[in-house]
Design a protein around this motif. Sequence first.
Motif, PDB file in Angstrom:
ATOM      1  N   ILE A  52     -45.813  22.881 -35.103  1.00 27.15           N
ATOM      2  CA  ILE A  52     -46.271  21.754 -34.289  1.00 27.15           C
ATOM      3  C   ILE A  52     -47.221  20.869 -35.083  1.00 27.15           C
ATOM      4  CG2 ILE A  52     -47.636  21.129 -32.250  1.00 27.15           C
ATOM      5  CD1 ILE A  52     -46.429  23.639 -30.915  1.00 27.15           C
ATOM      6  N   LEU A  53     -48.150  21.491 -35.818  1.00 24.36           N
ATOM      7  CA  LEU A  53     -49.144  20.717 -36.566  1.00 24.36           C
ATOM      8  C   LEU A  53     -48.569  20.087 -37.827  1.00 24.36           C
ATOM      9  CD1 LEU A  53     -52.196  23.153 -36.310  1.00 24.36           C
ATOM     10  CD2 LEU A  53     -51.622  21.246 -34.810  1.00 24.36           C
ATOM     11  N   GLY A  54     -47.496  20.706 -38.369  1.00 26.02           N
ATOM     12  CA  GLY A  54     -46.846  20.157 -39.550  1.00 26.02           C
ATOM     13  C   GLY A  54     -47.515  20.494 -40.863  1.00 26.02           C
ATOM     14  N   SER A  55     -48.570  21.300 -40.842  1.00 26.92           N
ATOM     15  CA  SER A  55     -49.267  21.682 -42.071  1.00 26.92           C
ATOM     16  C   SER A  55     -49.381  23.198 -42.167  1.00 26.92           C
ATOM     17  CB  SER A  55     -50.683  21.088 -42.101  1.00 26.92           C
ATOM     18  OG  SER A  55     -50.625  19.689 -42.070  1.00 26.92           O
ATOM     19  N   LYS A  56     -49.010  23.732 -43.314  1.00 29.39           N
ATOM     20  CA  LYS A  56     -49.149  25.172 -43.522  1.00 29.39           C
ATOM     21  C   LYS A  56     -50.620  25.525 -43.637  1.00 29.39           C
ATOM     22  CE  LYS A  56     -44.701  25.965 -45.665  1.00 29.39           C
ATOM     23  NZ  LYS A  56     -43.954  26.495 -46.792  1.00 29.39           N
ATOM     24  N   GLY A  57     -50.968  26.704 -43.140  1.00 30.88           N
ATOM     25  CA  GLY A  57     -52.342  27.166 -43.243  1.00 30.88           C
ATOM     26  C   GLY A  57     -53.303  26.476 -42.288  1.00 30.88           C
ATOM     27  N   GLU A  58     -52.756  25.847 -41.227  1.00 28.80           N
ATOM     28  CA  GLU A  58     -53.600  25.229 -40.211  1.00 28.80           C
ATOM     29  C   GLU A  58     -53.149  25.696 -38.838  1.00 28.80           C
ATOM     30  OE1 GLU A  58     -53.771  20.974 -40.532  1.00 28.80           O
ATOM     31  OE2 GLU A  58     -54.867  21.046 -42.427  1.00 28.80           O
ATOM     32  N   LEU A  59     -54.126  26.035 -37.996  1.00 21.36           N
ATOM     33  CA  LEU A  59     -53.867  26.529 -36.644  1.00 21.36           C
ATOM     34  C   LEU A  59     -54.796  25.815 -35.674  1.00 21.36           C
ATOM     35  CD1 LEU A  59     -54.026  30.302 -37.649  1.00 21.36           C
ATOM     36  CD2 LEU A  59     -51.945  28.949 -37.376  1.00 21.36           C
ATOM     37  N   MET A  60     -54.348  25.682 -34.427  1.00 21.38           N
ATOM     38  CA  MET A  60     -55.179  25.047 -33.403  1.00 21.38           C
ATOM     39  C   MET A  60     -55.141  25.895 -32.138  1.00 21.38           C
ATOM     40  SD  MET A  60     -57.125  22.420 -32.706  1.00 21.38           S
ATOM     41  CE  MET A  60     -56.682  21.151 -33.890  1.00 21.38           C
ATOM     42  N   VAL A  61     -56.324  26.222 -31.615  1.00 21.88           N
ATOM     43  CA  VAL A  61     -56.428  26.913 -30.329  1.00 21.88           C
ATOM     44  C   VAL A  61     -56.861  25.876 -29.303  1.00 21.88           C
ATOM     45  CG1 VAL A  61     -57.555  28.768 -29.024  1.00 21.88           C
ATOM     46  CG2 VAL A  61     -57.062  29.085 -31.471  1.00 21.88           C
ATOM     47  N   LYS A  62     -56.114  25.812 -28.189  1.00 23.09           N
ATOM     48  CA  LYS A  62     -56.421  24.870 -27.114  1.00 23.09           C
ATOM     49  C   LYS A  62     -56.702  25.638 -25.831  1.00 23.09           C
ATOM     50  CE  LYS A  62     -53.111  21.506 -28.963  1.00 23.09           C
ATOM     51  NZ  LYS A  62     -51.845  20.808 -28.668  1.00 23.09           N
ATOM     52  N   ASP A  63     -57.410  25.013 -24.920  1.00 27.95           N
ATOM     53  CA  ASP A  63     -57.632  25.649 -23.622  1.00 27.95           C
ATOM     54  C   ASP A  63     -56.422  25.393 -22.725  1.00 27.95           C
ATOM     55  OD1 ASP A  63     -57.881  23.061 -22.596  1.00 27.95           O
ATOM     56  OD2 ASP A  63     -60.061  23.181 -22.361  1.00 27.95           O
TER      57      ASP A  63
END
Length: 199
Positions: A52-63
């Motif tokens: 979803i983010l399109g970048s390796k080594g990146e993560l996003m936590v959402k509420d």
Amino acid sequence: MDNSMPVVSKMYCSSTPAALMIRRRPMVVNGGGFVVTDFSHNVVFIVDGCGILGSKGELMVKDSDGEQILFISRKGGIVQALSTRNKWNGYSMDYQGKNKLVFSLTDPKSCIAKGAPVRIHIEPKRHCNNWDFEICGSFADRNCTIIDCTGKIVAQMGKKELIESNDFYHVTVQSGCDQAFIIGVMAVLDNIHGESTRC
């Protein structure tokens, strides 16, 4: 008496243990990551990875409302390339989109460091043994525990009974512990093991 241990925010600390269910999203063009629900099937957190983010080594936590609360990235650069460990940094996100470093996680990446524990450092520094949390057991087998530097269990992961699939598992977060932080750690472990958050 307040026994909360916030890392991301006090609002993610509960006065009672929390049982959370993790369900991997299928890997599709814009898929990946996982959804975290309570046992009443209410969405608590959403984790987006590379798909979803399109970048390796990146993560996003959402509420549950889709608001970004924790951004996690793997550190790069020449120093990191020469290191025997990978380092991940977790940043809390405020309503203005500013971020502040709240934790770092290191995991062994070479045969020299193989078997070394995965350790987590909280920012600002408050460790008692040069680390604040340690991960014991096997994420791949859905059987691991997060302990603090005193040896107290803060979160425990296991497979969902009657479901023979690694796509579903549960995490019990002890009272006072920051659930968003624990889910951020689960997201990093998921990525390290090449699962739903990795492209």
